[in-house]
Scaffold this active site. Structure first.
Site, PDB file in Angstrom:
ATOM      1  N   ASP A   1      -1.375  15.256 -12.895  1.00 46.14           N
ATOM      2  CA  ASP A   1      -1.952  14.604 -11.715  1.00 46.14           C
ATOM      3  C   ASP A   1      -1.033  13.443 -11.343  1.00 46.14           C
ATOM      4  O   ASP A   1      -0.174  13.035 -12.130  1.00 46.14           O
ATOM      5  CB  ASP A   1      -3.375  14.075 -12.004  1.00 46.14           C
ATOM      6  CG  ASP A   1      -3.990  13.391 -10.781  1.00 46.14           C
ATOM      7  OD1 ASP A   1      -3.936  13.976  -9.683  1.00 46.14           O
ATOM      8  OD2 ASP A   1      -4.493  12.261 -10.907  1.00 46.14           O
ATOM      9  N   SER A   2      -1.283  12.890 -10.159  1.00 49.52           N
ATOM     10  CA  SER A   2      -0.497  11.729  -9.742  1.00 49.52           C
ATOM     11  C   SER A   2      -0.901  10.483 -10.531  1.00 49.52           C
ATOM     12  O   SER A   2      -0.214   9.474 -10.467  1.00 49.52           O
ATOM     13  CB  SER A   2      -0.729  11.476  -8.252  1.00 49.52           C
ATOM     14  OG  SER A   2      -2.093  11.157  -8.045  1.00 49.52           O
ATOM     15  N   TYR A  38       0.046  10.147  -4.269  1.00 47.11           N
ATOM     16  CA  TYR A  38       0.814  11.248  -3.686  1.00 47.11           C
ATOM     17  C   TYR A  38       0.302  11.572  -2.274  1.00 47.11           C
ATOM     18  O   TYR A  38       1.031  12.095  -1.449  1.00 47.11           O
ATOM     19  CB  TYR A  38       0.647  12.517  -4.537  1.00 47.11           C
ATOM     20  CG  TYR A  38       1.544  12.628  -5.751  1.00 47.11           C
ATOM     21  CD1 TYR A  38       2.227  11.535  -6.278  1.00 47.11           C
ATOM     22  CD2 TYR A  38       1.702  13.856  -6.382  1.00 47.11           C
ATOM     23  CE1 TYR A  38       3.034  11.657  -7.397  1.00 47.11           C
ATOM     24  CE2 TYR A  38       2.510  13.992  -7.498  1.00 47.11           C
ATOM     25  CZ  TYR A  38       3.172  12.897  -8.003  1.00 47.11           C
ATOM     26  OH  TYR A  38       3.975  13.040  -9.106  1.00 47.11           O
ATOM     27  N   GLY A  39      -0.965  11.283  -2.047  1.00 45.63           N
ATOM     28  CA  GLY A  39      -1.647  11.756  -0.845  1.00 45.63           C
ATOM     29  C   GLY A  39      -1.059  11.292   0.464  1.00 45.63           C
ATOM     30  O   GLY A  39      -1.225  11.937   1.494  1.00 45.63           O
ATOM     31  N   CYS A  92      -4.609  18.130  -9.430  1.00 49.29           N
ATOM     32  CA  CYS A  92      -4.376  17.259  -8.276  1.00 49.29           C
ATOM     33  C   CYS A  92      -4.451  18.157  -7.051  1.00 49.29           C
ATOM     34  O   CYS A  92      -3.725  19.152  -6.965  1.00 49.29           O
ATOM     35  CB  CYS A  92      -2.989  16.630  -8.402  1.00 49.29           C
ATOM     36  SG  CYS A  92      -2.461  15.708  -6.956  1.00 49.29           S
ATOM     37  N   ASN A  93      -5.337  17.821  -6.132  1.00 51.46           N
ATOM     38  CA  ASN A  93      -5.496  18.660  -4.942  1.00 51.46           C
ATOM     39  C   ASN A  93      -4.260  18.624  -4.053  1.00 51.46           C
ATOM     40  O   ASN A  93      -3.856  19.636  -3.493  1.00 51.46           O
ATOM     41  CB  ASN A  93      -6.709  18.186  -4.139  1.00 51.46           C
ATOM     42  CG  ASN A  93      -8.014  18.468  -4.847  1.00 51.46           C
ATOM     43  OD1 ASN A  93      -8.639  19.494  -4.619  1.00 51.46           O
ATOM     44  ND2 ASN A  93      -8.436  17.587  -5.722  1.00 51.46           N
ATOM     45  N   THR A  94      -3.683  17.429  -3.926  1.00 50.96           N
ATOM     46  CA  THR A  94      -2.517  17.283  -3.049  1.00 50.96           C
ATOM     47  C   THR A  94      -1.370  18.149  -3.572  1.00 50.96           C
ATOM     48  O   THR A  94      -0.754  18.911  -2.818  1.00 50.96           O
ATOM     49  CB  THR A  94      -2.089  15.801  -2.998  1.00 50.96           C
ATOM     50  OG1 THR A  94      -3.249  14.980  -2.887  1.00 50.96           O
ATOM     51  CG2 THR A  94      -1.151  15.541  -1.847  1.00 50.96           C
ATOM     52  N   GLU A 135      -7.282   3.691  -9.067  1.00 52.03           N
ATOM     53  CA  GLU A 135      -6.135   3.390  -9.934  1.00 52.03           C
ATOM     54  C   GLU A 135      -6.036   1.899 -10.265  1.00 52.03           C
ATOM     55  O   GLU A 135      -5.358   1.526 -11.210  1.00 52.03           O
ATOM     56  CB  GLU A 135      -4.821   3.841  -9.266  1.00 52.03           C
ATOM     57  CG  GLU A 135      -4.631   5.341  -9.213  1.00 52.03           C
ATOM     58  CD  GLU A 135      -4.229   5.982 -10.544  1.00 52.03           C
ATOM     59  OE1 GLU A 135      -3.734   5.282 -11.436  1.00 52.03           O
ATOM     60  OE2 GLU A 135      -4.448   7.204 -10.677  1.00 52.03           O
ATOM     61  N   CYS A 168     -10.417  15.581  -4.042  1.00 53.17           N
ATOM     62  CA  CYS A 168      -9.383  14.800  -4.719  1.00 53.17           C
ATOM     63  C   CYS A 168      -9.946  14.508  -6.101  1.00 53.17           C
ATOM     64  O   CYS A 168     -11.107  14.090  -6.229  1.00 53.17           O
ATOM     65  CB  CYS A 168      -9.105  13.506  -3.977  1.00 53.17           C
ATOM     66  SG  CYS A 168      -8.073  12.353  -4.915  1.00 53.17           S
ATOM     67  N   THR A 169      -9.132  14.736  -7.119  1.00 51.76           N
ATOM     68  CA  THR A 169      -9.658  14.636  -8.491  1.00 51.76           C
ATOM     69  C   THR A 169      -9.943  13.188  -8.905  1.00 51.76           C
ATOM     70  O   THR A 169     -10.575  12.955  -9.928  1.00 51.76           O
ATOM     71  CB  THR A 169      -8.687  15.289  -9.489  1.00 51.76           C
ATOM     72  OG1 THR A 169      -7.380  14.729  -9.304  1.00 51.76           O
ATOM     73  CG2 THR A 169      -8.653  16.789  -9.287  1.00 51.76           C
ATOM     74  N   HIS A 170      -9.482  12.222  -8.119  1.00 48.86           N
ATOM     75  CA  HIS A 170      -9.837  10.827  -8.410  1.00 48.86           C
ATOM     76  C   HIS A 170     -11.292  10.512  -8.021  1.00 48.86           C
ATOM     77  O   HIS A 170     -11.891   9.591  -8.557  1.00 48.86           O
ATOM     78  CB  HIS A 170      -8.942   9.857  -7.625  1.00 48.86           C
ATOM     79  CG  HIS A 170      -7.587   9.642  -8.220  1.00 48.86           C
ATOM     80  ND1 HIS A 170      -6.593  10.589  -8.184  1.00 48.86           N
ATOM     81  CD2 HIS A 170      -7.060   8.565  -8.866  1.00 48.86           C
ATOM     82  CE1 HIS A 170      -5.502  10.107  -8.766  1.00 48.86           C
ATOM     83  NE2 HIS A 170      -5.757   8.883  -9.194  1.00 48.86           N
TER      84      HIS A 170
HETATM   85  N1  DGL Z   1      -5.789  13.118  -7.542  1.00 45.40           N
HETATM   86  C1  DGL Z   1      -4.971  13.659  -6.526  1.00 45.40           C
HETATM   87  C2  DGL Z   1      -5.658  14.683  -5.686  1.00 45.40           C
HETATM   88  O1  DGL Z   1      -6.527  15.346  -6.194  1.00 45.40           O
HETATM   89  C3  DGL Z   1      -3.992  12.821  -5.791  1.00 45.40           C
HETATM   90  C4  DGL Z   1      -4.333  11.477  -5.355  1.00 45.40           C
HETATM   91  C5  DGL Z   1      -3.128  10.780  -4.786  1.00 45.40           C
HETATM   92  O2  DGL Z   1      -2.177  10.546  -5.551  1.00 45.40           O
HETATM   93  O3  DGL Z   1      -3.121  10.470  -3.590  1.00 45.40           O
HETATM   94  O4  DGL Z   1      -5.336  14.874  -4.546  1.00 45.40           O
END
Ligand code: DGL
Length: 272
Positions: free
Chosen positions: A9-10, A41-42, A72-74, A151, A184-186
Site C-alpha cells: 500500500d502507499s 498516491y491518490g 491499495c485501490n489507487t 497518515e 480506499c483502504t485507508h
Molecule cells: N490506500 C490507498 C488506496 O486504497 C491509497 C491512498 C493514497 O495514497 O492516496 O487508494
C-alpha cells in the site's frame, strides 16, 4: 507452501486488508510494505503511481512472495492488469472484491463510492460494478483529505468528523442510497466517523474481508496454502517513519505490530 504473502500500500491503509488476511488465514506469513514516504498516491499522476508500485513489487519479489495483494485501490486501478501480465504469481487487487461485496448487500441498487482522486477519476469502481450489474445507480466522490489525515497519526474524532462531513456533503440527499463503498483502504480506519455522517441506514463496505476470501480461495485452488500449525512471524516495512507506522498500526490491528523496519525502495530496472 512455506513462502509469504506480499501486501503493498502507499502507507498504513493496506493494514485494513492485512488484518482480514491474518484473521482468515492465521497460518500464513505476511510481508507488508507501505510506501509512507511517497504517500498519498491518490493525487499523483498515473505514471508515477505505476513506477512506485513496480518498485514496491520488486522489493517484495526479492522476498520470494507466493502471492501479491495490492492492498491499495489507487495502485489496483492503475497496475492490476499490468502486474497480472508481468508476474508469475497470483495478483489480487481490492476493487473487484469491494464491488462484489457492495452488490451483495444493496437492496435499492444504488451505491456510492468514495476514494482517492486517482481511483475516482479512473472510474475503476463504476466499471467493475456495472460489469457485474449494469442497472446500478452509482455516485462517486473523491475525498482527498482523508488519507493525509489517517497518515498523520492519532487524530481527534471531532476534527475527523468535520472533515468527513465536508467531504461527504455532495452525497447527501440521494434518497435511495443504501450502500457506500470505502474505495480506499485507508478509510476503514475512520469508518465510525464516516458511518455517523452518512447515516446508520447506509451500509458501509470495505474490501478487506472479501479480498481475504479471494486470497484464501486462490491459495487453496493453486495448492499454495501453508498447512502446518504455527504462529507466523509477519514482517512490516515502511519507507517512512517506523515509529509513526507502529503507532497507527497498533491502534488498528488485533495483533501487536513491532519491529517495523524502515527501507529505501531502490530505483529499479523499471525506470531504465
Ligand atoms: N490506500 C490507498 C488506496 O486504497 C491509497 C491512498 C493514497 O495514497 O492516496 O487508494
Amino acid at each position: 507452501m512455506d513462502q509469504p504473502i506480499g501486501v503493498i500500500d502507499s502507507g498504513v491503509g493496506g493494514l485494513t486488508v492485512a488484518r482480514e488476511l491474518m484473521r482468515q488465514l492465521p497460518k500464513e506469513q505476511l510481508i507488508y510494505l507501505g510506501d509512507t514516504v511517497r504517500c498519498p498516491y491518490g493525487s499523483r499522476p498515473e505514471n508515477e503511481v505505476i513506477q512506485y508500485t513496480l518498485e514496491m513489487v520488486d522489493f517484495l519479489m526479492e522476498k520470494k512472495i507466493k502471492l501479491l495483494v495490492i492492498a491499495c485501490n489507487t495502485a489496483t486501478a492503475y497496475t492490476l492488469d499490468l502486474l497480472r501480465e508481468k508476474l508469475l504469481i497470483p495478483v489480487i487487487g481490492v476493487i473487484q472484491p469491494g464491488a462484489r461485496s457492495a452488490i451483495k448487500v444493496t437492496k435499492t441498487n444504488t451505491i456510492a463510492v468514495i476514494g482517492t482522486e486517482g481511483t475516482i477519476n479512473n472510474k475503476a469502481y463504476p466499471t467493475a460494478l456495472k460489469h457485474i450489474a449494469p442497472d446500478l445507480t452509482i455516485y462517486d466522490q473523491a475525498c482527498p483529505k482523508f488519507v493525509p489525515l489517517v497518515e498523520s497519526g492519532p487524530f481527534s474524532k471531532e476534527v475527523v468528523e468535520e472533515i468527513v462531513r465536508e467531504s461527504l456533503q455532495p452525497l447527501q440527499g440521494h434518497q435511495d442510497l443504501d450502500t457506500l463503498i470505502l474505495g480506499c483502504t485507508h478509510y476503514p480506519i475512520i469508518a465510525d466517523e464516516i458511518q455517523k455522517v452518512i447515516g446508520r441506514d447506509v451500509q458501509i463496505i470495505s474490501s478487506g474481508e472479501e479480498t481475504a476470501r479471494e486470497v484464501s480461495a486462490i491459495l487453496a485452488y493453486q495448492q499454495l496454502s501453508y498447512e502446518e500449525d504455527r504462529i507466523p512471524d509477519h514482517k512490516f516495512y515502511t519507507t517512512g517513519s517506523p515509529i509513526l507506522f507502529e503507532q497507527i498500526a497498533n491502534h488498528w490491528m488485533d495483533h501487536p505490530v513491532q519491529h517495523v523496519e524502515q527501507v529505501t525502495i531502490e530505483q529499479t530496472q523499471n525506470d531504465k
